[in-house]
Design a protein around this motif. Structure first.
Motif, PDB file in Angstrom:
ATOM      1  N   MET A   3      -5.056  13.560 -30.780  1.00 39.38           N
ATOM      2  CA  MET A   3      -6.151  12.730 -30.256  1.00 39.38           C
ATOM      3  C   MET A   3      -6.108  11.347 -30.913  1.00 39.38           C
ATOM      4  N   TYR A   4      -6.278  10.325 -30.125  1.00 44.77           N
ATOM      5  CA  TYR A   4      -6.231   8.957 -30.633  1.00 44.77           C
ATOM      6  C   TYR A   4      -7.602   8.541 -31.172  1.00 44.77           C
ATOM      7  N   LYS A   5      -7.593   7.853 -32.326  1.00 48.42           N
ATOM      8  CA  LYS A   5      -8.838   7.544 -33.014  1.00 48.42           C
ATOM      9  C   LYS A   5      -9.052   6.055 -33.257  1.00 48.42           C
ATOM     10  N   ALA A   6      -8.120   5.199 -32.830  1.00 45.61           N
ATOM     11  CA  ALA A   6      -8.289   3.749 -32.963  1.00 45.61           C
ATOM     12  C   ALA A   6      -7.383   3.041 -31.971  1.00 45.61           C
ATOM     13  N   VAL A   7      -7.833   1.873 -31.522  1.00 46.42           N
ATOM     14  CA  VAL A   7      -7.067   1.075 -30.560  1.00 46.42           C
ATOM     15  C   VAL A   7      -6.924  -0.334 -31.109  1.00 46.42           C
ATOM     16  N   PHE A   8      -5.680  -0.810 -31.140  1.00 44.50           N
ATOM     17  CA  PHE A   8      -5.386  -2.170 -31.576  1.00 44.50           C
ATOM     18  C   PHE A   8      -4.814  -2.937 -30.391  1.00 44.50           C
ATOM     19  N   SER A   9      -5.337  -4.125 -30.146  1.00 45.70           N
ATOM     20  CA  SER A   9      -4.906  -4.860 -28.959  1.00 45.70           C
ATOM     21  C   SER A   9      -4.614  -6.325 -29.250  1.00 45.70           C
ATOM     22  N   ASP A  10      -3.472  -6.757 -28.738  1.00 46.42           N
ATOM     23  CA  ASP A  10      -3.164  -8.183 -28.686  1.00 46.42           C
ATOM     24  C   ASP A  10      -4.228  -8.875 -27.831  1.00 46.42           C
ATOM     25  N   PHE A  11      -4.249 -10.181 -27.896  1.00 42.88           N
ATOM     26  CA  PHE A  11      -5.301 -10.971 -27.259  1.00 42.88           C
ATOM     27  C   PHE A  11      -4.825 -11.609 -25.957  1.00 42.88           C
ATOM     28  N   ASP A  12      -4.205 -12.786 -26.091  1.00 43.06           N
ATOM     29  CA  ASP A  12      -3.759 -13.529 -24.905  1.00 43.06           C
ATOM     30  C   ASP A  12      -2.628 -12.776 -24.215  1.00 43.06           C
ATOM     31  N   GLY A  13      -2.767 -12.580 -22.915  1.00 41.69           N
ATOM     32  CA  GLY A  13      -1.760 -11.864 -22.148  1.00 41.69           C
ATOM     33  C   GLY A  13      -1.946 -10.359 -22.159  1.00 41.69           C
ATOM     34  N   THR A  14      -2.940  -9.883 -22.908  1.00 41.67           N
ATOM     35  CA  THR A  14      -3.189  -8.439 -23.016  1.00 41.67           C
ATOM     36  C   THR A  14      -4.665  -8.140 -22.774  1.00 41.67           C
ATOM     37  N   LEU A  15      -5.496  -8.405 -23.765  1.00 47.51           N
ATOM     38  CA  LEU A  15      -6.942  -8.212 -23.610  1.00 47.51           C
ATOM     39  C   LEU A  15      -7.531  -9.211 -22.627  1.00 47.51           C
ATOM     40  N   LEU A  16      -7.040 -10.460 -22.680  1.00 46.58           N
ATOM     41  CA  LEU A  16      -7.580 -11.528 -21.843  1.00 46.58           C
ATOM     42  C   LEU A  16      -6.771 -11.704 -20.565  1.00 46.58           C
ATOM     43  N   THR A  17      -7.451 -12.068 -19.501  1.00 47.89           N
ATOM     44  CA  THR A  17      -6.780 -12.433 -18.256  1.00 47.89           C
ATOM     45  C   THR A  17      -6.147 -13.811 -18.428  1.00 47.89           C
ATOM     46  N   SER A  18      -5.438 -14.253 -17.428  1.00 47.79           N
ATOM     47  CA  SER A  18      -4.748 -15.551 -17.531  1.00 47.79           C
ATOM     48  C   SER A  18      -5.716 -16.725 -17.592  1.00 47.79           C
ATOM     49  N   VAL A  62     -13.640  -4.817 -37.404  1.00 50.29           N
ATOM     50  CA  VAL A  62     -12.780  -5.815 -38.022  1.00 50.29           C
ATOM     51  C   VAL A  62     -12.052  -6.631 -36.957  1.00 50.29           C
ATOM     52  N   LEU A  63     -11.526  -7.764 -37.359  1.00 49.00           N
ATOM     53  CA  LEU A  63     -10.665  -8.557 -36.481  1.00 49.00           C
ATOM     54  C   LEU A  63      -9.476  -9.052 -37.291  1.00 49.00           C
ATOM     55  N   VAL A  64      -8.348  -9.192 -36.592  1.00 42.42           N
ATOM     56  CA  VAL A  64      -7.099  -9.621 -37.221  1.00 42.42           C
ATOM     57  C   VAL A  64      -6.691 -10.960 -36.626  1.00 42.42           C
ATOM     58  N   ALA A  65      -6.573 -11.971 -37.465  1.00 39.13           N
ATOM     59  CA  ALA A  65      -6.204 -13.319 -37.033  1.00 39.13           C
ATOM     60  C   ALA A  65      -4.796 -13.661 -37.516  1.00 39.13           C
ATOM     61  N   GLN A  92     -15.898 -11.055 -43.561  1.00 39.75           N
ATOM     62  CA  GLN A  92     -15.396 -11.361 -44.902  1.00 39.75           C
ATOM     63  C   GLN A  92     -13.925 -10.947 -44.996  1.00 39.75           C
ATOM     64  N   PRO A  93     -13.075 -11.746 -45.641  1.00 47.29           N
ATOM     65  CA  PRO A  93     -11.644 -11.406 -45.709  1.00 47.29           C
ATOM     66  C   PRO A  93     -11.382 -10.151 -46.532  1.00 47.29           C
ATOM     67  N   ILE A  94     -10.562  -9.268 -45.977  1.00 44.04           N
ATOM     68  CA  ILE A  94     -10.132  -8.079 -46.713  1.00 44.04           C
ATOM     69  C   ILE A  94      -8.613  -8.099 -46.905  1.00 44.04           C
ATOM     70  N   TYR A  95      -7.944  -9.079 -46.285  1.00 40.22           N
ATOM     71  CA  TYR A  95      -6.493  -9.232 -46.434  1.00 40.22           C
ATOM     72  C   TYR A  95      -6.141 -10.657 -46.058  1.00 40.22           C
ATOM     73  N   VAL A 125      -1.634  -3.293 -38.748  1.00 39.42           N
ATOM     74  CA  VAL A 125      -1.994  -1.940 -38.307  1.00 39.42           C
ATOM     75  C   VAL A 125      -1.821  -0.952 -39.457  1.00 39.42           C
ATOM     76  N   ARG A 126      -0.743  -1.076 -40.206  1.00 33.14           N
ATOM     77  CA  ARG A 126      -0.522  -0.181 -41.352  1.00 33.14           C
ATOM     78  C   ARG A 126      -1.656  -0.316 -42.369  1.00 33.14           C
ATOM     79  N   PHE A 127      -2.046  -1.549 -42.664  1.00 34.13           N
ATOM     80  CA  PHE A 127      -3.150  -1.794 -43.602  1.00 34.13           C
ATOM     81  C   PHE A 127      -4.436  -1.156 -43.095  1.00 34.13           C
ATOM     82  N   LEU A 128      -4.708  -1.320 -41.795  1.00 31.04           N
ATOM     83  CA  LEU A 128      -5.972  -0.818 -41.236  1.00 31.04           C
ATOM     84  C   LEU A 128      -5.959   0.694 -41.024  1.00 31.04           C
ATOM     85  N   GLU A 129      -4.797   1.284 -40.898  1.00 31.76           N
ATOM     86  CA  GLU A 129      -4.735   2.750 -40.875  1.00 31.76           C
ATOM     87  C   GLU A 129      -5.299   3.304 -42.189  1.00 31.76           C
TER      88      GLU A 129
END
Length: 261
Positions: free
Chosen positions: A1-16, A61-64, A76-79, A192-196
């Protein structure tokens, strides 16, 4: 069972047109209701991500900067990893031979550019909705990310040159006209490894979505790596699954299948 989803932004989560579709938003909202983290992982700065992060209302969290900076739910920064001063000085010497290309230095929420009149810089400001300031000559910026923008053939050329000169840095295209240079520890896969560990998850419990070369290590690492229909063929070949494009609710289609209502 999947317990987390990580998604790219432009071209993936967002439309054109740089929006989150209603169907995709609904699918992500259902994840939040189930307590499944949905984490945006973007090459953008925190300011470029924040309006969408607030729209998602996942309070997560968000990854920039493709993994160079990770913020917790309180922003707040964690990495955080930046390019060191010696490398920045050497990079700047190379960039002097490519003055016609846009070179943007991202440090936290600030962005500095070599040429504010460059059409690529104006387009970047228009897309991200963040202010871009003029870079001071010969100043060494402790950048989370250096972004080089130009025509695709120019980007391929400078990518090869920089990889030869700086094999210890993370250098990758996020788009055919965009090249990112970062600390070698700054990759989406490393994020992703850090957030796992942060969430207490196993790799096989993670889904990742992406559409471009800077998503590759993340897609290869995740338990389920999903390439968008608009991704280059090399990215599709590396993924476990290929979904519809970012303008056809490709992300929502997989989420609805894996997490049915």
């Amino acid at each position: 069972m999947y317990k987390a989803v990580f998604s790219d932004f432009d071209g993936t989560l967002l439309t054109s047109d740089h929006k989150i579709s209603l169907r995709t938003l609904a699918a992500i909202t259902r994840l939040a209701e189930r307590g499944v983290p949905f984490v945006p992982i973007s090459a953008r700065s925190p300011l470029g991500i924040l309006p969408y992060w607030k729209q998602l209302q996942t309070n997560n969290v968000l990854v920039a900067f493709s993994g160079a900076l990770i913020l917790d739910h309180r922003l707040q920064p964690i990495y955080s990893v930046q390019i060191d001063a010696a490398d920045m000085e050497k990079l700047n010497r190379v960039f002097k031979d490519f003055a016609h290309l846009a070179v943007n230095y991202y440090v936290n929420d600030d962005c500095f550019s070599n040429d504010l009149a460059n059409p690529w810089v104006k387009l970047e400001a228009q897309i991200t909705k963040i202010p871009i300031e003029a870079a001071q000559a010969d100043k060494i910026y402790p950048a989370h990310k250096v972004q080089i923008i130009g025509e695709p053939h120019e980007i391929i050329h400078i990518e090869a040159l920089l990889k030869e000169k700086f094999p210890h840095l993370s250098i990758c295209r996020s788009h055919q006209s965009y090249l990112e240079v970062m600390n070698s520890a700054a990759t989406k896969g490393n994020a992703v490894r850090f957030l796992e560990k942060y969430f207490g998850l196993k790799t096989e419990e993670v889904i990742a979505f992406g559409d471009n070369f800077n998503d590759l290590d993340m897609l290869e690492h995740a338990g389920l790596g999903v390439a968008m229909g608009n991704a280059p063929e090399e990215i599709k070949q590396a993924a476990n699954r290929v979904t519809a494009g970012n303008n056809e609710d490709g992300l929502a289609l997989i989420l609805e299948e894996v997490f049915p209502a």
